[in-house]
Design a protein around this motif. Sequence first.
Motif, short mmCIF file in Angstrom:
data_model
loop_
_atom_site.label_atom_id
_atom_site.label_comp_id
_atom_site.label_asym_id
_atom_site.label_seq_id
_atom_site.Cartn_x
_atom_site.Cartn_y
_atom_site.Cartn_z
N GLU A 79 0.93 -1.18 -0.04
CA GLU A 79 0.09 -0.08 0.05
C GLU A 79 0.98 1.30 0.16
OE1 GLU A 79 -2.61 -0.63 3.46
OE2 GLU A 79 -3.47 -2.13 2.62
N ARG A 80 0.04 2.31 -0.32
CA ARG A 80 1.11 3.38 -0.40
C ARG A 80 1.37 4.06 1.00
NH1 ARG A 80 1.37 6.12 -5.43
NH2 ARG A 80 1.01 4.57 -7.00
N GLY A 81 0.37 4.53 1.94
CA GLY A 81 0.64 4.84 3.43
C GLY A 81 -0.12 6.17 3.47
N ALA A 82 0.09 6.84 4.71
CA ALA A 82 -0.50 8.26 5.09
C ALA A 82 -0.11 9.33 4.63
CB ALA A 82 -0.84 7.97 6.51
N ILE A 83 -0.66 10.22 4.21
CA ILE A 83 -0.03 11.66 4.12
C ILE A 83 -0.65 12.37 5.36
CG2 ILE A 83 -0.20 13.59 2.72
CD1 ILE A 83 -0.23 11.96 0.18
N PRO B 134 -14.11 19.10 -1.99
CA PRO B 134 -14.28 17.94 -3.17
C PRO B 134 -13.13 17.56 -3.85
CG PRO B 134 -15.63 19.96 -2.93
CD PRO B 134 -14.74 20.17 -1.96
N CYS B 135 -12.14 18.53 -4.10
CA CYS B 135 -10.92 18.31 -4.63
C CYS B 135 -9.99 17.02 -3.94
CB CYS B 135 -9.81 19.47 -4.95
SG CYS B 135 -10.56 20.35 -6.40
N LEU B 136 -9.85 17.14 -2.82
CA LEU B 136 -9.24 16.05 -2.04
C LEU B 136 -9.77 14.78 -2.08
CD1 LEU B 136 -8.34 18.12 1.38
CD2 LEU B 136 -6.54 17.06 -0.45
N ASN B 137 -11.28 14.54 -2.24
CA ASN B 137 -11.86 13.67 -2.36
C ASN B 137 -11.87 12.83 -3.92
OD1 ASN B 137 -13.73 12.38 -0.16
ND2 ASN B 137 -14.82 14.09 -0.15
N THR B 138 -11.89 14.02 -4.81
CA THR B 138 -11.51 13.37 -6.24
C THR B 138 -10.10 12.75 -5.99
OG1 THR B 138 -12.77 15.11 -6.95
CG2 THR B 138 -11.20 14.08 -8.37
N VAL B 139 -9.16 13.49 -5.70
CA VAL B 139 -7.66 12.86 -5.79
C VAL B 139 -7.43 11.45 -4.93
CG1 VAL B 139 -5.45 13.36 -5.23
CG2 VAL B 139 -6.80 15.24 -5.94
N LEU B 140 -8.05 11.61 -4.03
CA LEU B 140 -8.20 10.35 -3.14
C LEU B 140 -8.48 9.15 -3.97
CD1 LEU B 140 -8.89 11.44 0.70
CD2 LEU B 140 -6.81 10.36 -0.24
N GLU B 141 -9.50 9.38 -4.86
CA GLU B 141 -10.12 8.32 -5.54
C GLU B 141 -8.89 7.42 -6.57
OE1 GLU B 141 -13.49 9.43 -7.71
OE2 GLU B 141 -14.65 10.08 -5.80
N VAL C 211 -3.94 5.33 -0.24
CA VAL C 211 -3.44 6.52 0.71
C VAL C 211 -4.59 6.90 1.29
CG1 VAL C 211 -2.91 9.00 0.47
CG2 VAL C 211 -1.71 7.49 -1.13
N THR C 212 -4.25 7.29 2.62
CA THR C 212 -5.03 7.76 3.60
C THR C 212 -4.68 9.34 4.12
OG1 THR C 212 -3.91 6.93 5.44
CG2 THR C 212 -6.00 5.84 4.49
N PHE D 135 0.96 12.95 -5.28
CA PHE D 135 -0.32 13.64 -4.73
C PHE D 135 -0.42 15.04 -4.95
CE2 PHE D 135 -3.47 15.00 -1.59
CZ PHE D 135 -4.63 13.89 -1.58
N VAL D 136 0.62 15.68 -4.47
CA VAL D 136 0.36 16.99 -4.93
C VAL D 136 0.36 17.43 -6.29
CG1 VAL D 136 2.07 19.14 -4.90
CG2 VAL D 136 2.28 17.63 -3.11
N GLN D 137 0.86 16.78 -7.26
CA GLN D 137 0.71 17.23 -8.83
C GLN D 137 -0.80 16.94 -9.02
OE1 GLN D 137 3.16 18.69 -10.26
NE2 GLN D 137 4.16 18.53 -8.44
N ALA D 138 -1.30 15.67 -8.56
CA ALA D 138 -2.64 15.63 -8.82
C ALA D 138 -3.49 16.38 -8.15
CB ALA D 138 -3.12 14.08 -8.42
N PHE D 139 -3.39 17.03 -6.93
CA PHE D 139 -4.33 17.98 -6.21
C PHE D 139 -4.18 19.28 -7.03
CE2 PHE D 139 -5.06 20.89 -2.42
CZ PHE D 139 -6.14 20.53 -2.51
N ILE D 140 -3.11 19.77 -7.14
CA ILE D 140 -2.70 21.02 -8.17
C ILE D 140 -3.65 20.82 -9.37
CG2 ILE D 140 -1.18 22.55 -9.40
CD1 ILE D 140 0.83 21.62 -7.31
N ALA D 141 -3.59 19.51 -10.27
CA ALA D 141 -4.30 19.47 -11.59
C ALA D 141 -5.55 19.61 -11.12
CB ALA D 141 -3.84 18.42 -12.05
N ALA D 142 -6.19 19.11 -9.99
CA ALA D 142 -7.81 19.04 -9.61
C ALA D 142 -8.29 20.50 -9.51
CB ALA D 142 -8.03 18.10 -8.40
N ILE D 143 -7.67 21.13 -8.74
CA ILE D 143 -7.69 22.58 -8.30
C ILE D 143 -7.85 23.31 -9.51
CG2 ILE D 143 -6.77 24.60 -7.25
CD1 ILE D 143 -8.32 23.10 -5.21
#
Length: 308
Positions: free
Chosen positions: A90-94, A110-117, A122-123, A287-295
Amino acid sequence: MISFKQLRYFVEIVAAGSYTRASERLYIAQSALSRQIKELESDMDVVLLRRDAKQVELTLAGQEFYDKARKILEDLEHAISQARYIDKGERGAIRLLHSSSVPLSPPLGPCLNTVLEGFPGVTLEISQASSEHQALEVEEGRADLGLARIPILRKHPHLETVTLFQEKLVVAVSLQHPLAQHSVIDIAALRDELFVSTPHRDRGGLSYLVAERCIAHGFFPKPARATSRKASLLSLVNANFGIAIVPDSMRAIAVAGVHFIDLKEEDFQSAVVLMHRRGASVMVDQFVQAFIAAIARPSTSPQLATST
């Protein structure tokens, strides 16, 4: 050489309040426990505990050491937990920190939820902290990400910040306040009002920004008799202790008795930034890159997405 076993025994003795109870919790003989603590004090050349037949008491040096030892054990436990995640594939916790003035309402939540999918392994471990405290925690590796409001006064050489978006600032007043009849006002109308949030000289963030903008318009916010730098400031507004200038997104977490007023001045804007440490793990970086892209997607309506 000080061992983690000694740290664990010492912390457990303090938590239990006596050697007897600590030995029962740890399932070891009281004599062995006492010997470990004596060796710890001998190695440190410091008296940590005062003992009698029934209880123990920390010395001043012991209290300082206890706080640090407990934190070391917590970090070790987190590291072990992360290793187990990896061992299981597994990946782990952030660990994510956010300011009380950065609620996880849209677009952030909502963006955090989308990225977590997209990161099923990751938790998120989420806590609140001030902007300055977040910067230090991320810089020193005790947290992975921070969501804060600039300015951040102290410079951290290993910290990278990404501006996610800007949002307007609005005035929060109680429904009982005379200004509650307005939907739009000039900043000059607040010159004689009492503010429930005022800046700390060593901290940046929202209250510092608000004070800067008010000074630019010719006055310094007058402090109310009850003030707060946390989310509870809206509770103080609701109780009519004073007013606050807050981000528009805080409407989503306000109680029913708070009224929001737009400001005519366009320079009352606040930027939300994402902080992470340079050289972070691959997991955090992805995770950072995916979150920035989602925002940055139009549906989330941020206005900025640039690195600083």
